[in-house]
Design a protein around this motif. Structure first.
Motif, PDB file in Angstrom:
ATOM      1  N   GLY A   1       8.806   5.640 -14.792  1.00 48.84           N
ATOM      2  CA  GLY A   1      10.124   6.442 -15.153  1.00 48.84           C
ATOM      3  C   GLY A   1       9.909   7.883 -15.373  1.00 48.84           C
ATOM      4  N   SER A   2       8.922   8.437 -14.525  1.00 47.42           N
ATOM      5  CA  SER A   2       8.777   9.887 -14.775  1.00 47.42           C
ATOM      6  C   SER A   2      10.086  10.567 -14.099  1.00 47.42           C
ATOM      7  CB  SER A   2       7.345  10.345 -14.134  1.00 47.42           C
ATOM      8  OG  SER A   2       6.380  10.290 -14.902  1.00 47.42           O
ATOM      9  N   THR A   3      10.317   9.969 -13.015  1.00 50.67           N
ATOM     10  CA  THR A   3      11.714  10.690 -12.258  1.00 50.67           C
ATOM     11  C   THR A   3      13.096   9.821 -12.781  1.00 50.67           C
ATOM     12  OG1 THR A   3      10.574  11.095 -10.229  1.00 50.67           O
ATOM     13  CG2 THR A   3      12.759  10.674 -10.316  1.00 50.67           C
ATOM     14  N   VAL A   4      13.031   8.323 -12.978  1.00 50.53           N
ATOM     15  CA  VAL A   4      14.134   7.657 -13.238  1.00 50.53           C
ATOM     16  C   VAL A   4      14.459   8.295 -14.713  1.00 50.53           C
ATOM     17  CG1 VAL A   4      14.941   5.478 -13.797  1.00 50.53           C
ATOM     18  CG2 VAL A   4      13.510   5.943 -11.640  1.00 50.53           C
ATOM     19  N   VAL A   5      13.704   8.278 -15.495  1.00 46.75           N
ATOM     20  CA  VAL A   5      14.166   8.469 -17.087  1.00 46.75           C
ATOM     21  C   VAL A   5      13.783  10.056 -17.325  1.00 46.75           C
ATOM     22  CG1 VAL A   5      13.669   7.980 -19.413  1.00 46.75           C
ATOM     23  CG2 VAL A   5      13.245   6.101 -17.864  1.00 46.75           C
ATOM     24  N   HIS A   6      12.740  10.588 -17.336  1.00 43.25           N
ATOM     25  CA  HIS A   6      12.621  11.829 -17.696  1.00 43.25           C
ATOM     26  C   HIS A   6      13.255  13.114 -16.731  1.00 43.25           C
ATOM     27  CE1 HIS A   6      10.134  10.078 -20.976  1.00 43.25           C
ATOM     28  NE2 HIS A   6       9.308   9.550 -20.015  1.00 43.25           N
ATOM     29  N   LEU A   7      12.964  12.919 -15.485  1.00 46.88           N
ATOM     30  CA  LEU A   7      13.564  13.996 -14.640  1.00 46.88           C
ATOM     31  C   LEU A   7      15.055  14.048 -14.734  1.00 46.88           C
ATOM     32  CD1 LEU A   7      13.760  15.988 -12.631  1.00 46.88           C
ATOM     33  CD2 LEU A   7      13.304  14.348 -10.782  1.00 46.88           C
ATOM     34  N   THR A   8      15.683  12.903 -14.815  1.00 46.54           N
ATOM     35  CA  THR A   8      17.199  12.584 -14.999  1.00 46.54           C
ATOM     36  C   THR A   8      17.856  13.184 -16.308  1.00 46.54           C
ATOM     37  OG1 THR A   8      17.078  10.578 -13.487  1.00 46.54           O
ATOM     38  CG2 THR A   8      19.154  10.816 -15.194  1.00 46.54           C
ATOM     39  N   GLY A   9      16.940  12.747 -17.396  1.00 41.85           N
ATOM     40  CA  GLY A   9      17.332  13.563 -18.688  1.00 41.85           C
ATOM     41  C   GLY A   9      17.085  14.756 -18.746  1.00 41.85           C
ATOM     42  N   GLY A  10      15.982  15.265 -18.470  1.00 44.46           N
ATOM     43  CA  GLY A  10      15.526  16.620 -18.337  1.00 44.46           C
ATOM     44  C   GLY A  10      16.489  17.465 -17.637  1.00 44.46           C
ATOM     45  N   MET A  11      16.714  17.202 -16.505  1.00 45.57           N
ATOM     46  CA  MET A  11      17.819  17.971 -15.359  1.00 45.57           C
ATOM     47  C   MET A  11      19.123  17.827 -16.158  1.00 45.57           C
ATOM     48  SD  MET A  11      18.515  19.743 -12.669  1.00 45.57           S
ATOM     49  CE  MET A  11      16.977  19.360 -11.682  1.00 45.57           C
ATOM     50  N   THR A  12      19.585  17.090 -16.991  1.00 48.05           N
ATOM     51  CA  THR A  12      20.860  16.990 -17.475  1.00 48.05           C
ATOM     52  C   THR A  12      20.745  17.942 -18.668  1.00 48.05           C
ATOM     53  OG1 THR A  12      21.071  14.627 -17.093  1.00 48.05           O
ATOM     54  CG2 THR A  12      22.643  15.583 -18.485  1.00 48.05           C
ATOM     55  N   ALA A  13      19.787  17.974 -19.060  1.00 51.01           N
ATOM     56  CA  ALA A  13      19.567  18.796 -20.375  1.00 51.01           C
ATOM     57  C   ALA A  13      19.574  20.331 -20.027  1.00 51.01           C
ATOM     58  CB  ALA A  13      17.976  18.526 -21.227  1.00 51.01           C
ATOM     59  N   LEU A  14      19.063  20.548 -18.801  1.00 50.34           N
ATOM     60  CA  LEU A  14      19.178  21.918 -18.327  1.00 50.34           C
ATOM     61  C   LEU A  14      20.289  22.455 -17.859  1.00 50.34           C
ATOM     62  CD1 LEU A  14      17.379  24.553 -17.170  1.00 50.34           C
ATOM     63  CD2 LEU A  14      17.065  23.421 -14.873  1.00 50.34           C
ATOM     64  N   ILE A  15      21.073  21.468 -17.272  1.00 52.95           N
ATOM     65  CA  ILE A  15      22.657  21.971 -16.750  1.00 52.95           C
ATOM     66  C   ILE A  15      23.317  21.946 -18.036  1.00 52.95           C
ATOM     67  CG2 ILE A  15      24.649  20.997 -15.827  1.00 52.95           C
ATOM     68  CD1 ILE A  15      22.552  19.436 -13.727  1.00 52.95           C
ATOM     69  N   ALA A  16      23.079  21.351 -18.983  1.00 57.41           N
ATOM     70  CA  ALA A  16      23.963  21.381 -20.062  1.00 57.41           C
ATOM     71  C   ALA A  16      23.811  22.537 -21.052  1.00 57.41           C
ATOM     72  CB  ALA A  16      23.746  19.980 -21.197  1.00 57.41           C
ATOM     73  N   THR A  17      22.430  23.116 -21.196  1.00 54.63           N
ATOM     74  CA  THR A  17      22.111  24.093 -22.077  1.00 54.63           C
ATOM     75  C   THR A  17      22.538  25.412 -21.151  1.00 54.63           C
ATOM     76  OG1 THR A  17      20.411  24.930 -23.177  1.00 54.63           O
ATOM     77  CG2 THR A  17      19.695  24.652 -21.359  1.00 54.63           C
ATOM     78  N   ILE A  18      22.593  25.506 -19.808  1.00 54.88           N
ATOM     79  CA  ILE A  18      22.821  26.736 -19.121  1.00 54.88           C
ATOM     80  C   ILE A  18      24.473  26.645 -19.377  1.00 54.88           C
ATOM     81  CG2 ILE A  18      23.431  27.526 -17.020  1.00 54.88           C
ATOM     82  CD1 ILE A  18      20.539  26.413 -16.116  1.00 54.88           C
TER      83      ILE A  18
ATOM     84  N   SER B   1      17.194  15.180  -8.595  1.00 58.51           N
ATOM     85  CA  SER B   1      17.814  16.422  -8.882  1.00 58.51           C
ATOM     86  C   SER B   1      19.202  16.592  -8.351  1.00 58.51           C
ATOM     87  CB  SER B   1      16.724  17.606  -8.502  1.00 58.51           C
ATOM     88  OG  SER B   1      15.510  17.316  -9.219  1.00 58.51           O
ATOM     89  N   GLY B   2      19.361  16.535  -7.168  1.00 61.04           N
ATOM     90  CA  GLY B   2      20.817  16.740  -6.549  1.00 61.04           C
ATOM     91  C   GLY B   2      21.569  15.834  -7.272  1.00 61.04           C
ATOM     92  N   TRP B   3      21.519  14.523  -7.128  1.00 66.69           N
ATOM     93  CA  TRP B   3      22.374  13.790  -7.933  1.00 66.69           C
ATOM     94  C   TRP B   3      22.993  14.052  -9.118  1.00 66.69           C
ATOM     95  CZ3 TRP B   3      26.155  10.639  -7.133  1.00 66.69           C
ATOM     96  CH2 TRP B   3      26.496   9.574  -8.195  1.00 66.69           C
ATOM     97  N   VAL B   4      22.120  14.525  -9.941  1.00 65.96           N
ATOM     98  CA  VAL B   4      22.280  14.767 -11.475  1.00 65.96           C
ATOM     99  C   VAL B   4      23.229  16.099 -11.425  1.00 65.96           C
ATOM    100  CG1 VAL B   4      21.417  15.594 -13.596  1.00 65.96           C
ATOM    101  CG2 VAL B   4      20.326  13.357 -12.435  1.00 65.96           C
ATOM    102  N   MET B   5      22.738  16.976 -10.616  1.00 65.35           N
ATOM    103  CA  MET B   5      23.455  18.668 -10.310  1.00 65.35           C
ATOM    104  C   MET B   5      24.626  18.087 -10.014  1.00 65.35           C
ATOM    105  SD  MET B   5      22.103  21.760  -8.716  1.00 65.35           S
ATOM    106  CE  MET B   5      20.555  21.837  -9.662  1.00 65.35           C
ATOM    107  N   ILE B   6      25.136  17.354  -8.994  1.00 65.26           N
ATOM    108  CA  ILE B   6      26.544  17.282  -8.705  1.00 65.26           C
ATOM    109  C   ILE B   6      27.445  16.463  -9.282  1.00 65.26           C
ATOM    110  CG2 ILE B   6      25.795  17.629  -6.039  1.00 65.26           C
ATOM    111  CD1 ILE B   6      26.171  14.699  -5.657  1.00 65.26           C
ATOM    112  N   THR B   7      26.813  15.850 -10.203  1.00 68.67           N
ATOM    113  CA  THR B   7      27.842  14.835 -11.093  1.00 68.67           C
ATOM    114  C   THR B   7      27.609  15.501 -12.371  1.00 68.67           C
ATOM    115  OG1 THR B   7      25.741  13.538 -11.592  1.00 68.67           O
ATOM    116  CG2 THR B   7      27.276  12.739 -10.084  1.00 68.67           C
ATOM    117  N   MET B   8      26.963  15.988 -13.042  1.00 67.02           N
ATOM    118  CA  MET B   8      26.874  16.470 -14.648  1.00 67.02           C
ATOM    119  C   MET B   8      27.319  18.009 -14.768  1.00 67.02           C
ATOM    120  SD  MET B   8      26.115  13.671 -16.201  1.00 67.02           S
ATOM    121  CE  MET B   8      25.990  14.227 -17.707  1.00 67.02           C
TER     122      MET B   8
END
Length: 596
Positions: A214-231, A446-453
């Protein structure tokens, strides 16, 4: 016991075959042997199923225990007036994720798509909502997947600490667990997903995307969400801008209140990561899967160790270069350890041990560089979760496309035709299909998380549900949940002021030593500026003398301020006497390294 079991099986088969015989004659030897063989096969299958269920439940508990690690890290990284609020939000993350994954999340991720022989490709699951029609043998698998889902949601909690409303945490955790994360799982781990490496035929680029744990499934998904949220949320008040909104020349540091809690959290996470990575084999009784589990655990250990040491080394070199002082940062070392763990998660089962060390070393360096970059770009990450999870999730996924070993791919996934790029070079080929699949997977997630979150957090911000009230943020979010927090904070602040004089003297000493070292580092022709200047030496001696005179005054002031304290308290004179054996030449007690 084995002999007794064999005898019982023989007697059972003999009785059953005799009962079914039409003329009551004894069964033939072939029929009897067939019955005994079938009975032993059924017993073996039942034993294997029990072992696999226990193994998966044990791994699930380890992964879920990581929630305690995330909570301790987050609590240690925030200030004292935000601890209760941060812990409550971590709890809500786990609770919201459980409800979201139970209702629709599992169905979207795995519903009706566990058959590896399937030939269809679907974007999302369409069965097993509310766990309906799920076989009881899959209950342990559901719990294991829930633990992963909760980990992805909790990554965001620490990043938004000290400034986010409670309702936003509950809303995003249920949305992430119920819809966003399951689509990622379905696309990469489900046999029906278009990037799946577990399906038997029609693989993406003939290899599929390899993300073992899960480097991508778990951590990239959570990390990308965190980046979007904090911005969208913005930095904490006073971190990068003053109260009038003007940028600060030097960002204000908001150090956490407890390194001990952070250290405890890191060790809990490291411990839980063995269930995270090794447990992802899912079935320990098949073929040589037990050797894969051991190999995975060793790689997990090596990557974590390498990441921590690399980050500590680089941070020390950078600090010495710019300040002239050698500083060992425990915070950087801890996050470097987590960075190595995140980076090795994708390829822990398919890379060699030496490659795991390299992956950890690079992960630690990437974490430190990204952490500095976030500060430069004025992106406020309270726990450095973005460089740990997002950046190293990406690096860990790419590293599989570089270091995956053909033999290990064959053992884990049943095929090793398309190995890591470096191994392809060694075989005289330039086959980069695996690396290409890894890149496509990163871009998709990255694209999926961005267009949803991103629209989701923008909506929360627009309706006023995202950012906490500015006054609550200044006094601490705990003020809204505990009546005695403000009084406790006042007492703690009074104690800190009592030690102000002594701490200031120690800081002066360190600054002077760093200044002297920096001057000496600029020496030419083997002769130091300090040694060539008697005037500088006189200034230093005068400074030392001034500190000797000021320390007694500071001690006397502290004793006076504590004169009305409790009977059991010790004066600063007592402490000074205890430390008299450790005094330096200028009369100051050598400070304890841990307390410094």
């Amino acid at each position: 016991m084995a002999s007794s079991t064999t005898t019982d099986t023989y007697q059972t088969c003999l009785s059953d075959l005799s009962a079914t015989s039409s003329n009551g004659s004894s069964p033939t030897s072939d029929a009897l042997l067939q019955c005994i063989s079938s009975s032993f096969d059924a017993q073996t299958a039942s034993t294997h199923a029990s072992i696999n269920t226990f193994f998966l439940l044990y791994a699930a508990t380890l992964v879920f225990f990581m929630q305690a690690g995330f909570a301790m890290v987050s609590a240690g990284c925030v200030r004292t007036n935000n601890v209760q609020n941060t812990l409550l939000k971590n709890l809500l993350d786990a609770c919201g994720a459980a409800l979201g994954f139970y209702t629709v999340g599992y169905a979207f991720a795995w519903g009706g798509s566990l058959d590896t022989a399937t030939t269809e490709r679907t974007f999302i699951g369409t069965q097993n909502f509310f766990l309906m029609d799920v076989d009881s043998s899959q209950d342990s698998f559901w719990l294991f997947q829930l633990a992963f889902c909760s980990a992805s949601a909790t990554i965001v909690a620490g990043t938004l600490a000290e400034r986010c409303q409670m309702v936003a945490y509950l809303a995003y955790s249920m949305t992430l667990a119920g819809f966003v994360y399951p689509v990622v799982v379905h696309s990469i781990w489900s046999p029906s997903g278009f990037l799946s490496a577990t399906r038997e035929t029609d693989l993406f680029l003939d290899v599929g995307m390899i993300d073992f744990a899960g480097s991508t499934v778990v951590h990239l998904t959570g990390g990308m969400t965190a980046l979007i949220a904090t911005i969208v949320l913005g930095p904490r008040t006073g971190r990068f801008y003053d109260l009038r909104g003007n940028p600060l020349k030097v960002p204000k540091e908001f150090p956490g209140h407890s390194l001990a809690l952070q250290m405890l959290g890191v060790f809990i996470l490291w411990f839980g990561w063995y269930g995270f990575n090794a447990g992802s084999i899912l079935n320990i009784t098949n073929d040589l899967n037990h050797t894969i589990v051991s190999h995975t655990a060793i790689n997990t250990t090596l990557a974590a160790s390498a990441g921590s040491i690399m980050t500590l080394f680089l941070s020390t070199v950078v600090a010495e270069r710019f300040t002239g002082e050698i500083v060992f940062s425990l915070s950087y070392a801890m996050n470097g350890c987590l960075s190595g763990l995140v980076a090795i998660t994708a390829g822990c089962s398919v890379v060699e041990h030496w490659a795991a060390i390299i992956i950890g070393l690079v992960g630690g360096a990437l974490y430190l560089a990204c952490s500095k970059l976030l500060v430069k770009k004025r992106i406020d990450d309270a726990v450095d979760g973005i460089p740990v999870h997002l950046i190293n999730g990406i690096w860990g996924t790419l590293s599989v496309g570089l270091f995956a070993v053909p033999e290990l791919l064959e053992q884990v996934y049943g095929r090793g035709d398309h190995a890591g790029w470096f191994y392809s070079w060694g075989q005289g080929s330039a086959d980069a299909k695996l690396l290409g699949a890894q890149v496509v997977g990163i871009l998709f997630v990255s694209g999926w998380v961005m267009i949803t979150m991103f629209p989701f957090f923008c909506f929360l911000h627009y309706v006023g549900w995202l950012r906490a009230d500015s006054l609550e943020e200044v006094v601490g979010l705990d003020a809204a949940y505990s009546q005695g927090v403000l009084q406790t904070r006042a007492r703690a602040q009074s104690e800190e002021e009592n030690m102000e004089h002594y701490i200031s003297e120690y800081v002066k000493q360190r600054e002077e030593k760093a200044f002297i070292k920096k001057i000496n580092s600029n020496s030419t022709h083997g002769r130091t500026i300090l040694g060539a200047s008697m005037h500088s030496m006189n200034i230093i001696n005068s400074s030392m003398h001034s500190r000797k005179d000021s320390l007694p005054r500071a001690i006397e002031s502290l004793n006076n301020s504590r004169h009305s304290g409790s009977r059991g308290s010790r004066s600063i004179n007592d402490i000074a006497i205890d430390n008299s054996h450790g005094q330096s030449e200028d009369g100051l007690a050598a400070p304890d390294e841990g307390s410094a």
